[in-house]
Write a protein that holds these residues in place. Sequence first.
Motif, mmCIF file in Angstrom:
data_model
loop_
_atom_site.group_PDB
_atom_site.id
_atom_site.type_symbol
_atom_site.label_atom_id
_atom_site.label_comp_id
_atom_site.label_asym_id
_atom_site.label_seq_id
_atom_site.Cartn_x
_atom_site.Cartn_y
_atom_site.Cartn_z
ATOM 1 N N THR A 65 0.865 -1.183 0.000
ATOM 2 C CA THR A 65 0.000 0.000 0.000
ATOM 3 C C THR A 65 0.896 1.227 0.000
ATOM 4 N N VAL A 66 0.592 2.150 -0.894
ATOM 5 C CA VAL A 66 1.384 3.365 -1.045
ATOM 6 C C VAL A 66 0.451 4.565 -0.965
ATOM 7 N N PHE A 67 0.813 5.525 -0.131
ATOM 8 C CA PHE A 67 0.089 6.784 -0.062
ATOM 9 C C PHE A 67 0.864 7.783 -0.912
ATOM 10 N N VAL A 68 0.203 8.334 -1.900
ATOM 11 C CA VAL A 68 0.853 9.201 -2.877
ATOM 12 C C VAL A 68 0.315 10.615 -2.717
ATOM 13 N N SER A 69 1.214 11.540 -2.358
ATOM 14 C CA SER A 69 0.871 12.956 -2.238
ATOM 15 C C SER A 69 1.219 13.638 -3.539
ATOM 16 N N ILE A 70 0.306 14.453 -4.025
ATOM 17 C CA ILE A 70 0.519 15.137 -5.302
ATOM 18 C C ILE A 70 0.333 16.631 -5.116
ATOM 19 N N GLU A 71 1.285 17.377 -5.666
ATOM 20 C CA GLU A 71 1.169 18.827 -5.734
ATOM 21 C C GLU A 71 1.160 19.212 -7.202
ATOM 22 N N THR A 72 0.353 20.222 -7.529
ATOM 23 C CA THR A 72 0.282 20.697 -8.901
ATOM 24 C C THR A 72 0.295 22.221 -8.913
ATOM 25 N N ASP A 73 0.757 22.781 -10.003
ATOM 26 C CA ASP A 73 0.700 24.231 -10.184
ATOM 27 C C ASP A 73 -0.576 24.645 -10.911
ATOM 28 N N ASP A 74 -1.250 23.673 -11.504
ATOM 29 C CA ASP A 74 -2.449 23.947 -12.299
ATOM 30 C C ASP A 74 -3.685 23.540 -11.501
ATOM 31 N N LEU B 273 -3.602 10.048 -2.745
ATOM 32 C CA LEU B 273 -4.083 8.793 -3.302
ATOM 33 C C LEU B 273 -3.660 7.649 -2.406
ATOM 34 N N ARG B 274 -4.523 6.645 -2.301
ATOM 35 C CA ARG B 274 -4.138 5.372 -1.691
ATOM 36 C C ARG B 274 -4.085 4.370 -2.826
ATOM 37 N N VAL B 275 -2.902 3.806 -3.003
ATOM 38 C CA VAL B 275 -2.639 2.904 -4.118
ATOM 39 C C VAL B 275 -2.258 1.543 -3.554
ATOM 40 N N TYR C 21 3.453 4.388 -11.239
ATOM 41 C CA TYR C 21 4.027 5.724 -11.126
ATOM 42 C C TYR C 21 4.313 6.320 -12.511
ATOM 43 N N GLN C 22 4.858 5.503 -13.400
ATOM 44 C CA GLN C 22 5.159 5.984 -14.755
ATOM 45 C C GLN C 22 3.879 6.405 -15.483
ATOM 46 N N ARG C 23 2.810 5.637 -15.324
ATOM 47 C CA ARG C 23 1.527 5.999 -15.945
ATOM 48 C C ARG C 23 0.948 7.262 -15.304
ATOM 49 N N LEU C 24 1.107 7.381 -13.974
ATOM 50 C CA LEU C 24 0.589 8.544 -13.252
ATOM 51 C C LEU C 24 1.245 9.831 -13.724
ATOM 52 N N ILE C 25 2.556 9.847 -13.793
ATOM 53 C CA ILE C 25 3.239 11.092 -14.161
ATOM 54 C C ILE C 25 3.047 11.449 -15.639
ATOM 55 N N ALA C 26 2.650 10.463 -16.445
ATOM 56 C CA ALA C 26 2.359 10.740 -17.854
ATOM 57 C C ALA C 26 0.926 11.231 -18.054
ATOM 58 N N ALA C 27 0.073 11.043 -17.060
ATOM 59 C CA ALA C 27 -1.358 11.323 -17.207
ATOM 60 C C ALA C 27 -1.689 12.807 -17.216
ATOM 61 N N LYS D 159 3.498 18.861 -10.307
ATOM 62 C CA LYS D 159 4.646 19.591 -9.763
ATOM 63 C C LYS D 159 5.512 18.676 -8.910
ATOM 64 N N LYS D 160 4.860 17.893 -8.023
ATOM 65 C CA LYS D 160 5.612 17.055 -7.093
ATOM 66 C C LYS D 160 4.775 15.829 -6.732
ATOM 67 N N VAL D 161 5.438 14.677 -6.739
ATOM 68 C CA VAL D 161 4.800 13.426 -6.344
ATOM 69 C C VAL D 161 5.652 12.816 -5.239
ATOM 70 N N THR D 162 5.035 12.540 -4.094
ATOM 71 C CA THR D 162 5.741 11.936 -2.972
ATOM 72 C C THR D 162 5.051 10.622 -2.627
ATOM 73 N N SER D 163 5.832 9.555 -2.563
ATOM 74 C CA SER D 163 5.283 8.228 -2.261
ATOM 75 C C SER D 163 5.717 7.809 -0.868
ATOM 76 N N ARG D 164 4.738 7.341 -0.105
ATOM 77 C CA ARG D 164 5.007 6.831 1.243
ATOM 78 C C ARG D 164 4.514 5.391 1.294
ATOM 79 N N PHE D 165 5.416 4.467 1.586
ATOM 80 C CA PHE D 165 5.103 3.049 1.582
ATOM 81 C C PHE D 165 4.685 2.605 2.979
ATOM 82 N N ALA D 166 3.507 2.008 3.072
ATOM 83 C CA ALA D 166 3.011 1.528 4.358
ATOM 84 C C ALA D 166 3.779 0.270 4.756
ATOM 85 N N MET D 167 4.216 0.225 5.982
ATOM 86 C CA MET D 167 4.956 -0.931 6.490
ATOM 87 C C MET D 167 4.007 -1.965 7.109
ATOM 88 N N GLU D 168 2.941 -1.472 7.745
ATOM 89 C CA GLU D 168 2.007 -2.361 8.424
ATOM 90 C C GLU D 168 0.659 -1.663 8.525
#
Length: 160
Positions: free
Chosen positions: A67-76, A109-111, A123-129, A133-142
């Motif tokens: 499970t990955v929590f993905v934080s996204i920042e955009t300028d638009d 996002l919860r992925v 991730y590659q599909r996400l950044i192409a979509a 501005k910024k994508v930060t991924s946090r991997f859940a350990m438990e």
Amino acid sequence: MKGLDAIDRKILGLLQEDATVALADLSRGVGLSPTPCWKRVQKLEKAGVITGRVALLDPKKIGLSLTVFVSIETDDHSQPWLAKFASAVSAMPEVMDVYRMAGDVDYLLRVVVPDTAAYDAFYQRLIAAAPLKKVTSRFAMERIKATTVYRLPAPDVSEA
């Protein structure tokens, strides 16, 4: 639907615990006969309070152990950008939840994926979509707690 009375709350509580509960058991649990109980369930569905009934799965037991929590920042922040972004992430089956946030992160996002290689492909599909501005991924350990049961608000004093 304006407000939920005590019986509606009981119905919702029981259905959140087990949506497969037999109508006879549900009726008994809320103190109604089956027909009025079923009519209340239908009313709650029609009002959109009950949005569906599903089987809940253990992601690890079906091969989705990351499970990955993905934080996204955009300028638009335009409507066309949001429409494009929302359409793209909604079509990605790995994305379980998408939230528009207040604060320093625009979207969260919860992925859920099988492993880091699958996450990299996502991730590659996400950044192409859409431009990001910024994508930060946090991997859940438990996963310590997970629930789909909402705490139902107390009735208004006027309902008592």
